[in-house]
Write an enzyme that holds these catalytic residues in place. Sequence first.
Site, PDB file in Angstrom:
ATOM      1  N   THR A 106       0.840  -1.196   0.000  1.00  0.00           N
ATOM      2  CA  THR A 106       0.000   0.000   0.000  1.00  0.00           C
ATOM      3  C   THR A 106       0.877   1.249   0.000  1.00  0.00           C
ATOM      4  O   THR A 106       1.894   1.287   0.687  1.00  0.00           O
ATOM      5  CB  THR A 106      -0.904   0.009   1.248  1.00  0.00           C
ATOM      6  OG1 THR A 106      -1.751  -1.141   1.221  1.00  0.00           O
ATOM      7  CG2 THR A 106      -1.757   1.262   1.310  1.00  0.00           C
ATOM      8  N   LYS A 165       7.376   1.203   8.018  1.00  0.00           N
ATOM      9  CA  LYS A 165       6.244   1.236   7.111  1.00  0.00           C
ATOM     10  C   LYS A 165       5.000   1.614   7.911  1.00  0.00           C
ATOM     11  O   LYS A 165       5.024   1.649   9.123  1.00  0.00           O
ATOM     12  CB  LYS A 165       6.042  -0.135   6.442  1.00  0.00           C
ATOM     13  CG  LYS A 165       7.187  -0.506   5.506  1.00  0.00           C
ATOM     14  CD  LYS A 165       7.041  -1.895   4.889  1.00  0.00           C
ATOM     15  CE  LYS A 165       5.651  -2.176   4.392  1.00  0.00           C
ATOM     16  NZ  LYS A 165       5.176  -1.131   3.440  1.00  0.00           N
ATOM     17  N   GLY A 166       3.937   1.896   7.195  1.00  0.00           N
ATOM     18  CA  GLY A 166       2.693   2.195   7.884  1.00  0.00           C
ATOM     19  C   GLY A 166       2.260   3.634   7.803  1.00  0.00           C
ATOM     20  O   GLY A 166       1.304   4.032   8.464  1.00  0.00           O
ATOM     21  N   GLU A 208      -0.022  -5.436   6.041  1.00  0.00           N
ATOM     22  CA  GLU A 208       1.243  -5.539   5.313  1.00  0.00           C
ATOM     23  C   GLU A 208       2.163  -6.558   5.975  1.00  0.00           C
ATOM     24  O   GLU A 208       2.817  -7.356   5.297  1.00  0.00           O
ATOM     25  CB  GLU A 208       1.925  -4.169   5.247  1.00  0.00           C
ATOM     26  CG  GLU A 208       1.206  -3.178   4.332  1.00  0.00           C
ATOM     27  CD  GLU A 208       1.766  -1.774   4.404  1.00  0.00           C
ATOM     28  OE1 GLU A 208       1.487  -0.992   3.478  1.00  0.00           O
ATOM     29  OE2 GLU A 208       2.476  -1.443   5.379  1.00  0.00           O
ATOM     30  N   ALA A 251       8.241   1.675   1.308  1.00  0.00           N
ATOM     31  CA  ALA A 251       8.677   1.909   2.683  1.00  0.00           C
ATOM     32  C   ALA A 251       8.737   3.405   2.938  1.00  0.00           C
ATOM     33  O   ALA A 251       8.916   4.204   2.018  1.00  0.00           O
ATOM     34  CB  ALA A 251      10.044   1.283   2.941  1.00  0.00           C
ATOM     35  N   ASP A 252       8.581   3.761   4.199  1.00  0.00           N
ATOM     36  CA  ASP A 252       8.733   5.157   4.600  1.00  0.00           C
ATOM     37  C   ASP A 252      10.184   5.471   4.939  1.00  0.00           C
ATOM     38  O   ASP A 252      10.651   6.587   4.738  1.00  0.00           O
ATOM     39  CB  ASP A 252       7.819   5.458   5.781  1.00  0.00           C
ATOM     40  CG  ASP A 252       6.358   5.260   5.419  1.00  0.00           C
ATOM     41  OD1 ASP A 252       5.891   5.912   4.467  1.00  0.00           O
ATOM     42  OD2 ASP A 252       5.680   4.440   6.066  1.00  0.00           O
ATOM     43  N   ASP A 268       6.251  -4.036  -1.999  1.00  0.00           N
ATOM     44  CA  ASP A 268       5.689  -2.923  -1.237  1.00  0.00           C
ATOM     45  C   ASP A 268       6.741  -1.834  -1.086  1.00  0.00           C
ATOM     46  O   ASP A 268       7.938  -2.074  -1.264  1.00  0.00           O
ATOM     47  CB  ASP A 268       5.231  -3.422   0.139  1.00  0.00           C
ATOM     48  CG  ASP A 268       4.257  -2.478   0.828  1.00  0.00           C
ATOM     49  OD1 ASP A 268       3.923  -1.421   0.253  1.00  0.00           O
ATOM     50  OD2 ASP A 268       3.817  -2.799   1.953  1.00  0.00           O
ATOM     51  N   SER A 274       2.056   5.243  -2.189  1.00  0.00           N
ATOM     52  CA  SER A 274       2.226   5.941  -3.463  1.00  0.00           C
ATOM     53  C   SER A 274       3.157   5.197  -4.415  1.00  0.00           C
ATOM     54  O   SER A 274       2.891   5.120  -5.623  1.00  0.00           O
ATOM     55  CB  SER A 274       2.752   7.362  -3.217  1.00  0.00           C
ATOM     56  OG  SER A 274       4.001   7.333  -2.540  1.00  0.00           O
ATOM     57  N   THR A 275       4.243   4.635  -3.891  1.00  0.00           N
ATOM     58  CA  THR A 275       5.163   3.895  -4.760  1.00  0.00           C
ATOM     59  C   THR A 275       4.520   2.603  -5.241  1.00  0.00           C
ATOM     60  O   THR A 275       4.668   2.215  -6.409  1.00  0.00           O
ATOM     61  CB  THR A 275       6.484   3.600  -4.029  1.00  0.00           C
ATOM     62  OG1 THR A 275       7.002   4.813  -3.475  1.00  0.00           O
ATOM     63  CG2 THR A 275       7.520   3.025  -4.983  1.00  0.00           C
TER      64      THR A 275
END
Length: 223
Positions: free
Chosen positions: A28, A94-95, A103, A83-84, A81, A30-31
Amino acid sequence: MTQDEMKFAVAQAALKHVVKDTIIGVGTGSTTNFFIDALAKIKNEIKGAIASSKATRQRLESYDIKVFDLNEVETISVYIDGADESDDGLNLIKGGGGALMREKIVAAVANQFICIADESKLVTIMGDFPLPVEVIPMASNYVKYQISQRIGGTPTVRENFITDNGNLILDIKDLKITNPKVMETKLNSITGVVANGLFANRGADILLLGTSNGVKIVTRLIG
């Protein structure tokens, strides 16, 4: 390259890791949305996908990509997925989108975890990005207190946000995460915590990092 161009590049690179005739996991954010857009072009090469959030399910279904319930499948070939934040060991935060619990579940089931991110996400020590923690609503004040006492940082409730599981998110600011595995385990031991956004005990296997010079492949070191 702009940030969006880097995200587009890693999304395209991630297609090489899609295993044909299997079910894949999709994260989940934008990337990941760039990846879903790219995946649509080869959708007939896979059996379908497991979505980590309602938003991801909707985007996949908008391309007529079959979405399975996780309980319907035995294995997932690969989980892709974003990552932040990521450190050099491919431990992740993440999250940011609030889907961390689902996730984590999909990542745990997958044979391989491919993280896709732009170069701004790679850091030496994680913690500049607030660490999300999903909590049972009735326990939010208790968990905030326990985090302050046992972990440190400044936890605050994310305003006007409910997870797909019906829970709250606490975002912990002012952290310097020098031992991600230990912190992940300590947070999970607090009663009322559903999950936290550290992906260290099950971090990424490969990081596809978008840079101004193209996509860099970073592999997790074992041991």
